[in-house]
Design an enzyme around this catalytic site. Structure first.
Site: not given
Ligand code: PMV
Length: 330
Positions: A109, A112-113, A117, A160
Site C-alpha cells: 500500500p 502507509a510508511g 515513494s 528510505d
Molecule cells: O512512517 P515513516 O516511514 O515516514 O517513518 C518516520 C520515522 C520518524 O522517525 C518518525 C521520522 C524520521 O524522519 O525519522
C-alpha cells in the site's frame, strides 16, 4: 524493455527517537515496487500506474497520460511528482532526453510508511538508465533517489532511499543533521507480518507533536527517547545473535514507549495486542504512527488473521538482502 524492482522497508526499532540523535534499525522487506521502462522514439514520457494501491484501495490515475504536457495532476500529483522528478534526474544522469513508457506496480500500500515513494524513485531511475543501455552504481542511485525525495517533499531523511537501494538491515544514526548508516549482518530469517490501517496524521504532524511534548515535559519525555535508543542498540545485538525471542520483547517495549510519546492509535494498539495474543514473539507500530503500519515478529497465519479480525489488512514479509535489482531485460 527493462523491469527493475526495489524493496520497501519497515522500521524495526527507534522511530521518533532517531530525530533526536538516537539510533534506529530499519529492514528492507521482500515486497516491491516494479517499474518497467520501454524507450520510445517520439520523446514523450508516459506513465501507467493503474494498480498502485492507496492504503489498501486500488486507485487509477493518469492512464498513459503525457507527463510532459500535463501540469495539473490533481489528487495524484504527489505520487506522480516522484516519478516525474526521477525521470528528469535519470535523463540528466545519462545526458539524453529519450522518451519512455513507464509501467509502475506496487505490491505494497502506498503512503502507509513502507517507503514506497523511495522505492518508486529508485526503481524509476534504475529502469530508465538500464533501458537506455547504461549502468549506474548503487551509490549514485541512492544519491539521486534521495534527491528526488528532497526535491518533492522539501526535506527527507536518506533512510528510505538507502533501504530501497541496498536492502538488508541498517543501523541508522543522525549526527548534526547528517545520517550515518551501518549495514547489520543478519544470518537468520526475520519473519514479519505487516498490519495496516489508513493514516489519520502525517509524519510531519507527529514529529512536531513529539517535539512540542519534549519541550513542555522535557524531564519525562527525554528519558523515553533515550530508552528507545537503548532498545535499538539492544535490538541490533539480538538480531546479530539471531535471538528472535529477545528481539520480540524489545519490540513490545518499543511499542510501549511509542504509546507514551502519544503517536499510537487505538487501531494500531488493537492490531499489536491481537498479534501478540495470537502468538507473535513481539509487535509494535512501525514508522511515524497515527495509523499506518504495525509489525509483528511471526510467520503464523493465526497472527495475520488476528490482525484482520480487529480491522486491519495484513501481509507476510521477510528480509530482503539484495536491494534494487533488474528482474527482466530484453
Ligand atoms: O512512517 P515513516 O516511514 O515516514 O517513518 C518516520 C520515522 C520518524 O522517525 C518518525 C521520522 C524520521 O524522519 O525519522
Amino acid at each position: 524493455m527493462v523491469t527493475v524492482r526495489a524493496p520497501g522497508k519497515v522500521i524495526l526499532f527507534g522511530e521518533h527517537a532517531v530525530v533526536y540523535g538516537e539510533p534506529a534499525l530499519a529492514m528492507a522487506i521482500n515486497k516491491y515496487v516494479y517499474v518497467t521502462a520501454r524507450p520510445r522514439d517520439d520523446g514523450k514520457v508516459t506513465i501507467n500506474a493503474s494498480d498502485l494501491k492507496l492504503a489498501g484501495l486500488y486507485v487509477t490515475f493518469l492512464e498513459n497520460g503525457d507527463l510532459v504536457a500535463r501540469t495539473d495532476y490533481g489528487a495524484v500529483i504527489s505520487a506522480l511528482s516522484y516519478v516525474r522528478r526521477a525521470v528528469e534526474l535519470a535523463m540528466e544522469y545519462v545526458g539524453k532526453r529519450v522518451g519512455v513508457d513507464l509501467t509502475i506496480r506496487s505490491e505494497m500500500p502506498v503512503g502507509a510508511g513502507l517507503g514506497t515513494s523511495a522505492a518508486v524513485a529508485v526503481a524509476t531511475i534504475a529502469s530508465y538508465v538500464h533501458a537506455l543501455g547504461y549502468e549506474i552504481s548503487k551509490r549514485d542511485l541512492a544519491r539521486l533517489a534521495w534527491q528526488v525525495e528532497r526535491d518533492v517533499q522539501g526535506a527527507a531523511s536518506p533512510t528510505d532511499t538507502a533501504m530501497a537501494t541496498y536492502g538488508g538491515v541498517m543501523f541508522i544514526r543522525s549526527v548534526g543533521g547528517e545520517a550515518f548508516m551501518e549495514p547489520v549482518k543478519v544470518d537468520v530469517d526475520v519473519p514479519i507480518i505487516v498490519g495496516y490501517v489508513p493514516r489519520v496524521s502525517t509524519t510531519k504532524e507527529l514529529v512536531s507533536m513529539v517535539r512540542s511534548r519534549l519541550e513542555s515535559m522535557r524531564e519525562v519525555i527525554e528519558p523515553i527517547i533515550k530508552a528507545i535508543g537503548m532498545v535499538s542498540t539492544m535490538g541490533r545485538r539480538a538480531l546479530e545473535e539471531g535471538d528472535l525471542k529477545t528481539m520480540g520483547q524489545l519490540m513490545n517495549i518499543n511499542h510501549g514507549l511509542l504509546v507514551a510519546l502519544g503517536v499510537s492509535t487505538k487501531q494500531l494498539d488493537d492490531m499489536v495486542y491481537a498479534a501478540r495474543a495470537a502468538g507473535a514473539l513481539g509487535a509494535k507500530l512501525s514508522g511515524a504512527g497515527g495509523g499506518g503500519i504495525m509489525i509483528a515478529l511471526s510467520d503464523r497465519v493465526e497472527v495475520e488473521k488476528a490482525i484482520e479480525i480487529v480491522g486491519g489488512s495484513a501481509f507476510r514479509a521477510s528480509l530482503n538482502t539484495k536491494g534494487v535489482e533488474v528482474v527482466s531485460e530484453d
